[in-house]
Design an enzyme around this catalytic site. Structure first.
Site, mmCIF file in Angstrom:
data_model
loop_
_atom_site.group_PDB
_atom_site.id
_atom_site.type_symbol
_atom_site.label_atom_id
_atom_site.label_comp_id
_atom_site.label_asym_id
_atom_site.label_seq_id
_atom_site.Cartn_x
_atom_site.Cartn_y
_atom_site.Cartn_z
ATOM 1 N N GLY A 36 40.779 38.535 44.802
ATOM 2 C CA GLY A 36 39.839 38.236 43.716
ATOM 3 C C GLY A 36 38.849 39.370 43.517
ATOM 4 C CB SER A 37 35.508 39.268 41.910
ATOM 5 O OG SER A 37 35.944 38.482 40.834
ATOM 6 C CB VAL A 38 35.918 41.291 47.245
ATOM 7 C CG1 VAL A 38 34.918 40.195 47.497
ATOM 8 C CG2 VAL A 38 37.304 40.874 47.648
ATOM 9 C CE LYS A 48 36.219 41.550 38.626
ATOM 10 N NZ LYS A 48 35.398 40.380 38.277
#
Lengths: 388, 563
Positions: free
Chosen positions: B282-284, B286
């Site tokens: 997920g967003s980690v 990014k």
């Protein structure tokens, strides 16, 4: 490859006249020897600083030449055998003399001759030749008086035994003496002479006992276990008890770690510990089968040379097996003698292959007409026909 | 005597006829048969001797108990060590009354399965274990019984004084003291340090120093346990790594097991999720996309991207969770965790460069470390535009949490590749490492991380005084082939102190629930981030991070420049 009975080539002739049961028994022994060397030799190799499977590999390497020797020897006809054995004995005696002069001393005896990467024990290779020549001389002595056969036989024995004593190798002296004496006995000497020979043998043993210290020590410790070093024997016997009927399982043995000659003289004990008494009994049965089948052949064989030769070769083979197993079982004092086809040792393996190869060749079925044609001694045959 | 010689000389040597000779051959055959029979008989007699039983106990095989080296944490506290314990065995053939012996033994050891034991003792053979690893009390009691045919042998028995605390790093051993998992397995496989027991232990025995700090490990595990309760999560994971050396100071994956009770370790769900679990993070993720864009010069801090409309590509729609519906700068994309913006950043990087960057960070390869329980990432076989766009925000590429921690450490430490290790390294000796991003990019990334804690999605991770920087991620788990809105995997990847980076921390929660404490939300910002904060507040001083309310002035400027 398929062989046809109508095919008279050397190989198919050999295949259909050879004793298949004895041949199978020998092959079984060879296979068994390889399996047992896997069990018995790695600890020895490690102790000597070699890689664990050094002796196994060497053992396997010697199997090829052994099989070749076995087959080649059994392909010979009696006349060729005698010639071969004459060469073997002459060469072997020369090598034994050479060994005494230039051979290295190993464990207090000079028995081996270094040939490149191998050490050869000439006395091992000489034994089957000695038996065949003696058998020939004894057979000749029965029928011909113009040749001093008996004196020759006696002379041959004296030279061989003498050289063995010089090495010294008393186990082999004993073996050779018994084989020679037995052949003499089989040749049909008078019982009085038998008694005289036994007396001489006993005197010889007494002399050996008093004159050679390590023989005395071995016998003392056997007769009275507390008097001497019975280390090897104790451990050997222990392994039979430990193994029980079914053994501890391959690789589980402990005695092989302690016995110094576990891959040669005491391999029977290692087999007992790891594979059990049943396997040992099977080994005994195979040895007994080969010997008794050979002896049965001698009872039916008409040719004097063949019957003496086969008997002599079987004596050589059977006695060696029996002595080795008896020592392992604590029934005889320890002496260095290998278990045929099972123990490690290139010379011993080839020698035994030659011994049984010759015996197999002599036991081949020969049509009478063929045998007359092939056998040399025509006047032999003529005499026998007269007797009949 | 003279007469005897006369007789001999007169007697012809041969007496024989052919038939008499044949008799002699038969006689010889008979002799052979008899001697062979005697040998066989002697062999058989040994067989009966063996089954007759004897007092041969001392000759029994006794397995050599292997002695393992002690493992200590980085401060020398014992994590695993061998103690000697007696084991009881029997030589069934030396026991006259099996039932009686088993009966007496069961008085001392009531838990014995007497039926099974009797069956084993009757099974033949001369060796059978009765019970391994007795207590001294039991040993004394059995000794008092004075039973024949049973005996003790001292064996080494592995104990883990810290119990569950560092279970996954230590691993466990089998009943024969052979390492099966974790560092125990590594000792057997790689270090060749097993010692054959020689009775007394020597003081000079080598010890294995792990990178773990037992105090930090304990704090991490307790905070994770607490988080599972608070947020009613299925599982929790946490990891603390030295940004420079890659040493793992604490690693905990709950549920875990007690290595002293090895049977637990095989339970489903107790594996080390941090090294052996594969997740779409997920967003980690990014942080990697942003770092790539900054490092490659594709975008600067001031670059703006249009995040007004969701992106529709093929059958997918890429939307923002915290939708702003306007053009966003790079720091805004980061702090609002904009999927649209990040996907566009990745498109500007390009498929090949994106893939190469992730590969350089080690995201596409299995991590080679001391622990054997590591998984190989699941990389799309056919990496297309859509893959780059989704991987940009952490979907479509499954890696282990350890990958993320090691990659983040590299971005934070000034840009050097980090190889995770569970062995203590000599202080001050940082091995040569490849540079993966520039010093400048590393600094910018730390600024973004700190900014995100000060005013972005990770505000609840702000452990006052320890200058935490970090990124949250909330991934929807794939259930039955679809992304599920209710089953979430929330994570927080952080660095502290952000201005002089020492440690990265990763906290992950599996399926946290919407509970009252979090105002019925379940995103990473309200569960993973505060868990990390509580841990850092508790453990930062143990880790030697000093409490200082202000970040350095230079760093402040960097952050304000990010706005």
């Amino acid at each position: 490859m398929r062989l046809n009975r109508s095919d008279r080539s050397i190989l198919s002739d050999w295949w259909f006249t050879i004793d298949h049961l004895v041949l199978s028994a020998i092959v079984a022994l060879m296979a068994g020897g390889l399996v047992l060397s896997l069990a018995a030799s790695p600890p020895v190799a490690v102790k000597l600083g070699l890689e664990p499977f050094y002796f196994v590999k060497r053992h396997a390497m010697f199997l090829g030449p052994s099989v070749l020797t076995l087959v080649a020897a059994s392909l010979l006809n009696p006349r060729q055998m005698r010639r071969l054995c004459l060469v073997l004995v002459a060469g072997g005696l020369a090598l034994m003399i050479a060994t005494l002069i230039i051979g290295p001393e190993i464990k207090g005896a000079t028995r081996w001759l270094k040939l490149g990467p191998f050490s050869v024990q000439p006395s091992e290779l000489l034994k089957p030749g000695f038996v065949i020549l003696c058998a020939w001389l004894f057979a000749e002595a029965q029928t011909r008086s113009d040749v001093p056969s008996l004196h020759l036989a006696l002379g041959l024995y004296a030279v061989f035994a003498g050289l063995l004593i010089l090495q010294p190798d008393f186990g082999q002296v004993l073996l050779v003496t018994v084989v020679w004496g037995a052949l003499f006995f089989l040749a049909g000497i008078h019982l009085v002479w038998v008694a005289a020979l036994v007396a001489i043998a006993v005197i010889g043993m007494v002399v050996a006992y008093f004159s050679v210290s390590h023989v005395a020590a071995r016998i003392d410790s056997f007769v009275n276990p507390r008097s001497g070093d019975t280390y090897q024997m104790d451990h050997a016997i222990q392994s039979f008890v430990q193994g029980g009927w079914f053994g501890r399982g391959p690789g589980e043995g402990e005695v092989k770690q302690v016995l110094p000659d576990s891959h040669t003289d005491f391999i029977f004990a290692v087999a007992a510990e790891e594979y059990g008494l049943i396997v040992c009994l099977a080994l005994v049965a195979i040895f007994a089968f080969i010997v008794l089948r050979g002896m049965r052949h001698t009872m039916h064989e008409a040719d004097s040379f063949i019957r003496h030769s086969v008997a002599g070769l079987m004596l050589l083979f059977g006695l060696q097996a029996l002595i080795n197993m008896s020592v392992n079982l604590g029934m005889l004092p320890a002496k260095g003698m290998t278990l045929p086809f099972i123990s490690y040792g290139g010379s011993s393996l080839i020698s035994m292959a030659l011994t049984l190869g010759l015996a197999l060749g002599l036991m081949r079925r020969r049509p009478r007409s063929v045998s007359i044609a092939r056998r040399i001694d025509t006047h032999h045959t003529a005499e026998r026909e007269l007797e009949a | 005597m003279k007469r005897l010689l006369e007789i001999i000389s007169k007697t012809g040597i041969y007496r024989s006829t052919t038939s008499a000779q044949t008799g002699r051959f038969a006689l010889m055959a008979l002799c052979f048969a008899v001697v062979f029979a005697v040998v066989a008989g002697r062999l058989a007699s040994f067989g009966f001797m063996a089954t007759g039983g004897g007092d041969n106990l001392e000759a029994l095989p006794v397995s050599t108990a292997l002695h393992r080296p002690t493992m200590v944490d980085r401060k020398g506290r014992i994590l695993a060590t061998d103690i000697q314990a007696a084991s009881l065995y029997a030589d069934p053939q030396s026991i006259t009354d099996l039932d009686d012996v088993v009966d007496q033994l069961s008085n001392v050891m009531p838990h014995l399965n007497t039926k099974a034991l009797l069956r084993r003792l009757r099974g033949g053979g001369r060796f059978a274990w009765i019970e391994r690893e007795l207590s001294p009390r039991q040993q004394a009691d059995i000794h008092e019984l004075g039973l024949p045919g049973v005996a003790f042998v001292d064996e080494h028995h592995r104990v883990y004084p810290a119990g569950r605390t560092a279970a996954h790093v230590l691993g466990f051993v089998d009943i024969d003291n052979l390492g099966l998992a974790g560092m125990e397995r590594y000792i057997d496989r790689s270090l060749n340090m097993m010692m054959v027991s020689s009775g007394a232990r020597q003081a000079s025995e080598p010890k294995i120093e792990l990178s773990i700090d037992l105090g930090v490990q304990h704090a991490l595990r307790e905070e994770l346990e607490d988080a599972i309760k608070r947020y009613q999560a299925q599982a929790a994971m946490g990891l603390v790594m030295d940004v420079m050396s890659g040493e793992v100071l604490a690693i905990s994956s709950l549920p875990d097991f007690d290595p002293n009770q090895r049977s637990q370790a095989q339970d489903k769900g107790r594996f080390n999720r941090l090294t052996a679990g594969l997740f779409e993070m997920g967003s980690v993720f990014k942080i990697f996309t942003t770092a790539a864009a900054l490092d490659l010069g594709v975008a600067g801090m001031e670059s703006k991207y249009d995040a007004t409309e969701p992106i529709r590509i093929a059958s997918f729609t890429i939307k923002d969770f915290h939708a702003q519906r306007r053009w966003l700068t790079v720091p805004e994309i980061f702090t609002y965790s904009s999927n649209i913006g990040t996907a566009k950043l990745a498109l500007d990087i390009g498929i090949a460069r994106h893939k190469a960057f992730l590969s350089k960070l080690g995201m596409l390869q299995r991590i080679e470390t001391e622990l054997g329980e590591t998984a190989h990432p699941i990389v799309p076989a056919n990496w297309q535009k859509i893959n780059t766009m989704t991987i940009a925000f952490g979907h479509g590429l499954s890696v282990t949490p350890l990958h993320v921690a090691a990659g983040a450490a590299a971005l934070m430490n000034g840009g050097y590749e980090v190889t995770p290790t569970f062995l203590k390294k000599k202080p001050g000796r940082v091995p040569y490492a490849e540079r993966v991003v520039s010093e400048r990019t590393s600094k910018q990334m730390r600024g973004l991380m700190r900014l995100n804690v000060e005013s972005g999605t990770a505000r609840q991770a702000d452990a006052k005084g320890f200058r935490v920087g970090g990124k949250t991620g909330t991934a929807e788990k794939v259930v039955n082939g679809r992304y599920s809105r209710d089953q979430l995997l929330t994570s927080f990847i952080g660095v502290f102190p952000a201005d002089e980076p020492k440690y990265v921390i990763l906290v992950m929660l599996d399926e946290p629930q919407r509970v009252e404490e979090t105002q019925n939300r379940a995103t990473a910002g309200v569960n993973a981030a505060p868990t990390a904060r509580r841990f850092i507040e508790r453990a930062a001083t143990l880790l030697g991070v000093s409490h200082r309310s202000q970040t350095s002035q230079e760093f402040d400027e960097l952050i304000s420049a990010s706005y």
